[in-house]
Each structure stands twice: as structure tokens, then as C-alpha cells.
Design a protein around this motif. Structure first.
Motif, mmCIF file in Angstrom:
data_model
loop_
_atom_site.group_PDB
_atom_site.id
_atom_site.type_symbol
_atom_site.label_atom_id
_atom_site.label_comp_id
_atom_site.label_asym_id
_atom_site.label_seq_id
_atom_site.Cartn_x
_atom_site.Cartn_y
_atom_site.Cartn_z
ATOM 1 N N ARG A 233 55.112 -10.552 61.668
ATOM 2 C CA ARG A 233 54.878 -11.852 61.024
ATOM 3 C C ARG A 233 55.074 -11.687 59.518
ATOM 4 O O ARG A 233 54.989 -10.591 58.986
ATOM 5 N N THR A 234 55.335 -12.791 58.863
ATOM 6 C CA THR A 234 55.585 -12.795 57.430
ATOM 7 C C THR A 234 54.493 -13.570 56.713
ATOM 8 O O THR A 234 54.089 -14.646 57.158
ATOM 9 N N ILE A 235 54.006 -13.016 55.628
ATOM 10 C CA ILE A 235 53.108 -13.754 54.734
ATOM 11 C C ILE A 235 53.890 -14.113 53.479
ATOM 12 O O ILE A 235 54.408 -13.235 52.780
ATOM 13 N N TRP A 236 53.994 -15.401 53.232
ATOM 14 C CA TRP A 236 54.660 -15.919 52.041
ATOM 15 C C TRP A 236 53.615 -16.157 50.951
ATOM 16 O O TRP A 236 52.607 -16.815 51.186
ATOM 17 N N ILE A 237 53.889 -15.635 49.772
ATOM 18 C CA ILE A 237 53.045 -15.912 48.617
ATOM 19 C C ILE A 237 53.844 -16.805 47.663
ATOM 20 O O ILE A 237 54.853 -16.378 47.093
ATOM 21 N N ASP A 238 53.417 -18.045 47.538
ATOM 22 C CA ASP A 238 54.092 -19.006 46.664
ATOM 23 C C ASP A 238 53.314 -19.124 45.369
ATOM 24 O O ASP A 238 52.126 -19.465 45.374
ATOM 25 N N CYS A 239 53.987 -18.849 44.262
ATOM 26 C CA CYS A 239 53.344 -18.842 42.948
ATOM 27 C C CYS A 239 53.955 -19.949 42.094
ATOM 28 O O CYS A 239 55.133 -19.875 41.726
ATOM 29 N N ASP A 240 53.168 -20.975 41.813
ATOM 30 C CA ASP A 240 53.641 -22.122 41.043
ATOM 31 C C ASP A 240 52.920 -22.170 39.703
ATOM 32 O O ASP A 240 51.696 -22.352 39.643
ATOM 33 N N VAL A 241 53.681 -22.010 38.636
ATOM 34 C CA VAL A 241 53.123 -22.023 37.289
ATOM 35 C C VAL A 241 52.944 -23.472 36.854
ATOM 36 O O VAL A 241 53.911 -24.225 36.739
ATOM 37 N N ILE A 242 51.701 -23.873 36.632
ATOM 38 C CA ILE A 242 51.440 -25.239 36.196
ATOM 39 C C ILE A 242 51.240 -25.332 34.689
ATOM 40 O O ILE A 242 51.291 -26.422 34.121
ATOM 41 N N GLN A 243 51.004 -24.172 34.056
ATOM 42 C CA GLN A 243 50.899 -24.132 32.595
ATOM 43 C C GLN A 243 51.266 -22.724 32.137
ATOM 44 O O GLN A 243 50.702 -21.756 32.637
ATOM 45 N N ALA A 244 52.228 -22.636 31.214
ATOM 46 C CA ALA A 244 52.755 -21.329 30.821
ATOM 47 C C ALA A 244 52.457 -21.036 29.357
ATOM 48 O O ALA A 244 52.783 -21.831 28.481
ATOM 49 N N ASP A 245 51.841 -19.870 29.123
ATOM 50 C CA ASP A 245 51.617 -19.399 27.758
ATOM 51 C C ASP A 245 51.753 -17.882 27.724
ATOM 52 O O ASP A 245 50.911 -17.165 27.201
ATOM 53 N N GLY A 246 52.822 -17.390 28.366
ATOM 54 C CA GLY A 246 53.050 -15.955 28.425
ATOM 55 C C GLY A 246 52.333 -15.308 29.586
ATOM 56 O O GLY A 246 51.247 -15.723 29.983
ATOM 57 N N GLY A 247 52.952 -14.272 30.158
ATOM 58 C CA GLY A 247 52.314 -13.510 31.237
ATOM 59 C C GLY A 247 52.266 -14.228 32.564
ATOM 60 O O GLY A 247 51.370 -13.971 33.370
ATOM 61 N N THR A 248 53.235 -15.099 32.844
ATOM 62 C CA THR A 248 53.184 -15.829 34.123
ATOM 63 C C THR A 248 53.418 -14.898 35.305
ATOM 64 O O THR A 248 52.784 -15.049 36.353
ATOM 65 N N ARG A 249 54.331 -13.932 35.166
ATOM 66 C CA ARG A 249 54.600 -13.037 36.300
ATOM 67 C C ARG A 249 53.418 -12.114 36.570
ATOM 68 O O ARG A 249 53.112 -11.822 37.729
#
Length: 238
Positions: A110-126
Motif C-alpha cells: 500500500r502507498t501512503i501519500w503525504i500532501d504538503c500544501d504551503v498556505i503561507q511562505a516565509d522561508g523553510g517551506t521544505r
């Protein structure tokens, strides 16, 4: 003095809010200063072709910077018909980081998907996406155990990430956007909760750095990730 009055070795405030959305097996909001990322974990009963019929599971990620996350609107990449090289790189980094702390055989096919949605960016999003993605993954794994889908916890460690860099010839921890934009060196560190490295990314921006500066950034990153690991443990109640 840093733009937000932090010490050179001080993290921005980190908060993790679990069960942030209703339908995902794991969902969190992670905030690192003014950077905010929603991480959700979804489970699907299939795996990529390259591991099909091996009995092994998979963890992968998608990353998106939402249009209102920055001062100027960022068009959705779906309207362009393809994702950018930056997005592709970040998605692969998140996936690698999470797979490194999981015994994938215990997930079965089985696969686990991790969805990462940036709603506010001020550096270091990854780095925030990796830190928060781990919590979403941990909650999804617990969901599988609670439903008796799997018997053993496949997570063999925790993972967190942080940036460090050289700004005005000074080594700093956890760069905000203003610092990142003017940094002479920008590095990202991904480490396990037990202190082992998963990935180190570093670039000199028209600047060459020496071993002493690298050592300072490594020391700062280790300190920061130790602190984030404790925040993760508190969020999970472990």
C-alpha cells in the motif's frame, strides 16, 4: 540583530496542530514562524509498478505552494500543465526523508501519500513540510494499526529538517525569507530523531565557504533538529 530579533542559534516558534482536517488518516498544520504548511496523509491500496508484487509498501509526497502563500499571487502549477523543477525536487526530498525512517515491508503493498500544501511562505517551506509530514505519517500509521490493517509499527525513527546559512559572514539557524534571500550560503539538513543524517543540501550563492563555516552550520542544525524532535514528541504524546 536578525530581522525578527532572534539569537543566531534560535529557532522560530514551531507549533504542530494535529487532526487539522476531517477526512485524511493523518492531517496537521505545522507553523514555523510565519511559514505555515498543511500536511495530510492518505492511504491507497496499491504501489508503484517498480515494487508491485514484492510485498513492500511505499511512501511518497506531493508539494504545492498555494496562490495566496506569498505577497504576490503564485499561479497554480496545474494551470501551466506541469510542475516546476523546484517542486519536483522538494517532493522527492520529502518522500526520501520519510521512507528513510520506515520499514516499508511492514506497510505491505500500500502507498501512503503525504500532501504538503504551503498556505503561507516565509522561508523553510521544505523543511517545515518534512517536519510536519512526519507527524501526519505517524498518525496515518497509527490509523492502520487501530484498524488492524497492519500489526507492527513500521516507523523505526523520527525525522525533522531545518535550514542554516551564512548571512553577513555569520552562521544562522532557521533562515526566514529575508535572510534566505540575502544569504551567502543556504543549507538544508534532514536528520533522524537519533541524530543521523538523511540528507544535507548546501549551496554557496556567489560565495565559497570553508570547513569551519560548514562545521558551525552543522552544529546549529543539530541543535535545532534536537529541539524540533522534542516538539514532535510532545505533539504525538510520546
Amino acid at each position: 540583530m536578525r530581522v525578527d530579533n532572534r539569537k543566531y542559534d534560535e529557532l522560530r516558534p514551531v507549533t504542530i496542530t494535529r487532526n487539522f482536517t476531517k477526512y485524511s488518516a493523518g492531517s496537521i498544520l505545522v507553523a514555523s514562524g510565519n511559514t505555515k504548511v498543511i500536511c495530510t496523509a492518505s492511504i491507497e491500496e496499491y504501489v508503484p509498478p517498480h515494487i508491485k508484487n514484492t510485498g513492500t509498501g511505499w511512501i511518497t509526497a506531493e508539494y504545492s505552494l498555494l496562490p495566496g502563500a506569498t505577497p504576490s499571487r503564485v499561479p497554480r502549477e496545474s494551470t501551466k500543465g506541469k510542475i516546476s523543477g523546484r517542486t519536483h525536487e522538494i517532493q522527492r526530498l520529502i518522500g526520501r526523508s520519510l521512507r528513510a525512517i520506515c520499514d516499508l515491508a511492514l506497510l505491505k503493498e500500500r502507498t501512503i501519500w503525504i500532501d504538503c500544501d504551503v498556505i503561507q511562505a516565509d522561508g523553510g517551506t521544505r523543511t517545515a513540510a518534512i517536519t510536519g509530514g512526519y507527524i501526519a505519517l505517524a498518525d496515518a500509521v497509527q490509523w492502520l494499526i487501530d484498524k488492524n490493517v497492519i500489526k507492527e509499527n513500521p516507523l523505526i525513527n523520527s525525522v525533522a529538517a531545518i535550514s542554516a546559512g551564512i548571512v553577513n559572514n555569520i552562521a544562522l539557524l532557521d533562515l526566514c525569507y529575508a535572510e534566505d534571500a540575502s544569504a551567502q550560503v543556504d543549507m538544508n539538513f534532514v536528520m533522524t530523531g537519533s541524530g543521523k543524517y538523511i540528507e544535507v543540501q548546501g549551496t554557496g550563492e556567489e560565495y565559497a565557504f570553508d570547513e569551519d563555516q560548514l562545521a558551525k552550520m552543522l552544529t546549529l542544525a543539530r541543535k535545532g533538529i534536537c529541539e524540533i524532535t522534542e516538539i514532535q514528541k510532545k505533539a504525538l504524546g510520546t
